[in-house]
Design a protein around this motif. Structure first.
Motif, PDB file in Angstrom:
ATOM      1  N   PRO A 218      75.043 117.562  40.505  1.00 50.22           N
ATOM      2  CA  PRO A 218      75.117 116.335  41.299  1.00 50.22           C
ATOM      3  C   PRO A 218      75.391 116.639  42.766  1.00 50.22           C
ATOM      4  O   PRO A 218      76.167 117.549  43.099  1.00 50.22           O
ATOM      5  CB  PRO A 218      76.284 115.568  40.664  1.00 50.22           C
ATOM      6  N   ARG A 219      74.756 115.889  43.649  1.00 53.09           N
ATOM      7  CA  ARG A 219      75.025 116.057  45.073  1.00 53.09           C
ATOM      8  C   ARG A 219      76.398 115.501  45.435  1.00 53.09           C
ATOM      9  O   ARG A 219      77.063 115.991  46.342  1.00 53.09           O
ATOM     10  CB  ARG A 219      73.955 115.345  45.909  1.00 53.09           C
ATOM     11  N   THR A 220      76.801 114.469  44.749  1.00 48.49           N
ATOM     12  CA  THR A 220      78.095 113.846  45.030  1.00 48.49           C
ATOM     13  C   THR A 220      79.218 114.702  44.468  1.00 48.49           C
ATOM     14  O   THR A 220      79.247 114.992  43.275  1.00 48.49           O
ATOM     15  CB  THR A 220      78.158 112.437  44.416  1.00 48.49           C
ATOM     16  N   GLN A 221      80.132 115.107  45.349  1.00 47.28           N
ATOM     17  CA  GLN A 221      81.259 115.942  44.957  1.00 47.28           C
ATOM     18  C   GLN A 221      82.560 115.319  45.471  1.00 47.28           C
ATOM     19  O   GLN A 221      82.579 114.685  46.531  1.00 47.28           O
ATOM     20  CB  GLN A 221      81.110 117.361  45.529  1.00 47.28           C
ATOM     21  N   PRO A 222      83.658 115.471  44.732  1.00 45.54           N
ATOM     22  CA  PRO A 222      84.937 114.903  45.191  1.00 45.54           C
ATOM     23  C   PRO A 222      85.436 115.602  46.453  1.00 45.54           C
ATOM     24  O   PRO A 222      85.205 116.797  46.656  1.00 45.54           O
ATOM     25  CB  PRO A 222      85.882 115.148  44.005  1.00 45.54           C
ATOM     26  N   GLY A 223      86.105 114.840  47.308  1.00 49.66           N
ATOM     27  CA  GLY A 223      86.653 115.399  48.543  1.00 49.66           C
ATOM     28  C   GLY A 223      87.993 116.085  48.313  1.00 49.66           C
ATOM     29  O   GLY A 223      88.644 115.903  47.279  1.00 49.66           O
ATOM     30  N   ARG A 224      88.408 116.866  49.284  1.00 51.86           N
ATOM     31  CA  ARG A 224      89.675 117.586  49.182  1.00 51.86           C
ATOM     32  C   ARG A 224      90.829 116.721  49.712  1.00 51.86           C
ATOM     33  O   ARG A 224      90.629 115.749  50.424  1.00 51.86           O
ATOM     34  CB  ARG A 224      89.605 118.896  49.978  1.00 51.86           C
ATOM     35  N   ASP A 225      92.044 117.113  49.363  1.00 53.82           N
ATOM     36  CA  ASP A 225      93.230 116.426  49.860  1.00 53.82           C
ATOM     37  C   ASP A 225      93.508 116.840  51.300  1.00 53.82           C
ATOM     38  O   ASP A 225      93.052 117.888  51.766  1.00 53.82           O
ATOM     39  CB  ASP A 225      94.442 116.745  48.989  1.00 53.82           C
ATOM     40  N   ALA A 226      94.272 116.015  51.997  1.00 49.35           N
ATOM     41  CA  ALA A 226      94.648 116.296  53.388  1.00 49.35           C
ATOM     42  C   ALA A 226      96.166 116.217  53.511  1.00 49.35           C
ATOM     43  O   ALA A 226      96.845 115.577  52.700  1.00 49.35           O
ATOM     44  CB  ALA A 226      93.978 115.299  54.337  1.00 49.35           C
ATOM     45  N   LEU A 227      96.694 116.882  54.530  1.00 48.48           N
ATOM     46  CA  LEU A 227      98.146 116.925  54.763  1.00 48.48           C
ATOM     47  C   LEU A 227      98.427 116.573  56.219  1.00 48.48           C
ATOM     48  O   LEU A 227      97.758 117.063  57.119  1.00 48.48           O
ATOM     49  CB  LEU A 227      98.700 118.314  54.433  1.00 48.48           C
ATOM     50  N   ALA A 228      99.413 115.688  56.436  1.00 53.96           N
ATOM     51  CA  ALA A 228      99.794 115.279  57.792  1.00 53.96           C
ATOM     52  C   ALA A 228     101.317 115.152  57.857  1.00 53.96           C
ATOM     53  O   ALA A 228     102.009 115.155  56.831  1.00 53.96           O
ATOM     54  CB  ALA A 228      99.128 113.958  58.170  1.00 53.96           C
ATOM     55  N   THR A 229     101.844 115.046  59.076  1.00 55.58           N
ATOM     56  CA  THR A 229     103.281 114.895  59.301  1.00 55.58           C
ATOM     57  C   THR A 229     103.533 113.652  60.133  1.00 55.58           C
ATOM     58  O   THR A 229     102.856 113.426  61.136  1.00 55.58           O
ATOM     59  CB  THR A 229     103.861 116.125  60.005  1.00 55.58           C
ATOM     60  N   ALA A 230     104.504 112.853  59.724  1.00 53.07           N
ATOM     61  CA  ALA A 230     104.897 111.659  60.470  1.00 53.07           C
ATOM     62  C   ALA A 230     106.356 111.804  60.891  1.00 53.07           C
ATOM     63  O   ALA A 230     107.232 112.071  60.057  1.00 53.07           O
ATOM     64  CB  ALA A 230     104.706 110.401  59.636  1.00 53.07           C
ATOM     65  N   THR A 231     106.622 111.642  62.181  1.00 48.78           N
ATOM     66  CA  THR A 231     107.985 111.715  62.704  1.00 48.78           C
ATOM     67  C   THR A 231     108.477 110.298  62.974  1.00 48.78           C
ATOM     68  O   THR A 231     107.843 109.547  63.715  1.00 48.78           O
ATOM     69  CB  THR A 231     108.037 112.547  63.987  1.00 48.78           C
TER      70      THR A 231
ATOM     71  N   GLU B 102      66.064 127.686  43.818  1.00 46.86           N
ATOM     72  CA  GLU B 102      66.344 128.037  45.206  1.00 46.86           C
ATOM     73  C   GLU B 102      65.922 126.935  46.175  1.00 46.86           C
ATOM     74  O   GLU B 102      66.549 126.735  47.211  1.00 46.86           O
ATOM     75  CB  GLU B 102      65.624 129.341  45.566  1.00 46.86           C
ATOM     76  N   ARG B 103      64.886 126.215  45.841  1.00 47.78           N
ATOM     77  CA  ARG B 103      64.370 125.208  46.778  1.00 47.78           C
ATOM     78  C   ARG B 103      65.313 124.010  46.895  1.00 47.78           C
ATOM     79  O   ARG B 103      65.580 123.533  48.000  1.00 47.78           O
ATOM     80  CB  ARG B 103      62.992 124.742  46.335  1.00 47.78           C
ATOM     81  N   CYS B 104      65.816 123.517  45.771  1.00 50.20           N
ATOM     82  CA  CYS B 104      66.693 122.341  45.821  1.00 50.20           C
ATOM     83  C   CYS B 104      68.164 122.696  45.642  1.00 50.20           C
ATOM     84  O   CYS B 104      69.019 121.810  45.586  1.00 50.20           O
ATOM     85  CB  CYS B 104      66.289 121.326  44.754  1.00 50.20           C
ATOM     86  N   GLU B 105      68.465 123.999  45.535  1.00 53.24           N
ATOM     87  CA  GLU B 105      69.826 124.504  45.367  1.00 53.24           C
ATOM     88  C   GLU B 105      70.499 123.945  44.120  1.00 53.24           C
ATOM     89  O   GLU B 105      71.711 123.731  44.079  1.00 53.24           O
ATOM     90  CB  GLU B 105      70.659 124.183  46.606  1.00 53.24           C
ATOM     91  N   GLY B 106      69.690 123.701  43.121  1.00 54.57           N
ATOM     92  CA  GLY B 106      70.230 123.270  41.838  1.00 54.57           C
ATOM     93  C   GLY B 106      70.425 121.779  41.683  1.00 54.57           C
ATOM     94  O   GLY B 106      70.863 121.314  40.629  1.00 54.57           O
TER      95      GLY B 106
END
Length: 383
Positions: A109-122, A188-192
């Motif tokens: 599938p072309r659709t893949q889950p995104g990764r988590d992100a990290l931030a800081t709030a002061t 190779e053409r459609c990368e699977g």
């Protein structure tokens, strides 16, 4: 051999969706940006497990007792200790179905889950006391608005790959000492993927997402402690081609306050008063996070005595209807210089109040619970 099912915490009968869900949970848990760099090896192990179990062909090999990630997995000879019903299963495993078995694992599938992100709030201490909304800026991947995540120009859509005819994999026949054998590999053409984006979206170049800077609102709970990590579901990185977004983790940092210090859910402050107020008692007004409050200094207050104002501290995190206390520490200011009239008054007071104080006791340490008297400190200062 590593048990990839155990790594992801799923049963051997787990469905594709269950494996994907378990992978997302484990990858968030052990991501080095979230769990720390010491979990990098564990994070790689989770990724290796998902790589095998998400691919039907590799999963079939693993269920048969062969680790697809082992470079010697395809070697001839030993290693087939159980797991095959018959020799036909062995040939089908390595020939991609040349002997009547199943073909490749299907397109990726072309659709893949995104990764988590990290931030800081002061935040400031008052926000921690009552709770509020703060904001953090994150630079991450967001959904491409021009193509709505499809990766295609408007009015177009992916077309079937002419090389693999939508299967996502290609087969070729090779000659071996066992005869002709068929191998399978991603096209190779459609990368699977089984499809080709002939006219990619110019904004995202076919990925369905672009780099964006977002201002995310963070609901800070009342009573939050310093270094608390909050989780905002689906506020992280958007996945390839509109895949579900990962989570955003926000680390809370509380700035030091100029007036109050925090001890658990209690607030502490230090109040400097003249010695006459300590002797006679006094009513003063102080600023708190709840506005101006009246504080009664008892007559005869000693240095380091405390006055407690109930329920003016930090909100309890587990009970929003209760709060800690505000504790005011008394600091008595003893004058270092006196006029002649002031000195006469103090000496007269000392004659009346300290007439019997003729012997000075010397100890290596003060007795438990004892304090040096206010007027003893005053006399020390005048000397």
């Amino acid at each position: 051999m590593t048990d990839y099912y155990e790594v992801l915490g799923v049963d051997r009968s787990a469905s594709e969706d269950e494996i994907k869900k378990a992978y997302r949970k484990m990858s968030r848990k052990y991501h080095p940006d979230i769990a720390g760099p010491e979990f990098e090896d564990k994070f790689k192990e989770v990724n290796n497990a998902y790589e095998v179990l998400s691919d039907p062909k590799k999963r079939q090999m693993f269920d048969a007792g062969i680790d697809p990630n082992d470079p010697n997995a395809g070697a001839a000879g030993g290693g087939f200790n159980g797991g095959f019903a018959d020799m036909g299963d062995i040939f089908n495993m390595f020939t991609g179905g040349a002997f009547g078995g199943a073909t490749g694992g299907g397109p990726t599938p072309r659709t893949q889950p995104g990764r988590d992100a990290l931030a800081t709030a002061t935040i400031d201490l008052k926000t921690a006391v009552f709770g509020d909304t703060t904001h953090v800026k994150i630079n991450t991947f967001g959904l491409c608005q021009d193509c709505a995540g499809t990766g295609c120009q408007k009015g177009t859509q992916p077309t079937q790959c002419p090389d693999c005819h939508g299967q996502g994999y290609a087969q070729r026949v090779v000659r071996t000492m066992l005869g002709q054998m068929m191998t399978t590999a991603p096209c190779e053409r459609c990368e699977g993927h089984g499809t080709i984006i002939e006219k990619p979206c110019p904004s995202c170049m076919g990925h369905g997402r672009i780099r964006v800077t977002r201002n995310v609102g963070v609901a800070v709970p009342a009573g939050v402690a310093n270094n608390t990590r909050l989780r905002l579901a689906n506020q992280g990185e958007v996945g390839e081609n509109g895949g579900v977004a990962g989570d955003l983790y926000v680390d809370i940092r509380i700035k030091p306050d100029d007036t109050f210090t925090r001890d658990s859910d209690d607030l502490h402050c230090w109040i400097r008063i003249p010695m006459s107020w300590a002797v006679l008692g006094h009513e003063i007004e102080i600023n708190t996070f709840d506005g101006k409050q009246t504080l009664d200094v008892p007559a005869g207050s000693q240095p380091d005595d405390t006055v407690t104002l109930k329920d003016l501290g930090v909100t309890h995190l587990d009970n929003k209807n209760e709060r800690g206390d505000l504790v005011a520490h008394i600091m008595v200011e003893i004058p270092k210089k006196l006029s002649d009239d002031e000195r006469d008054l103090i000496e007269r007071f000392g004659e009346l109040h300290d007439a019997d104080a003729q012997h000075v006791s010397v100890n290596s340490r003060p007795a438990s619970g004892s304090k040096k008297g206010f007027f003893s400190k005053l006399k020390d200062a005048l000397r």
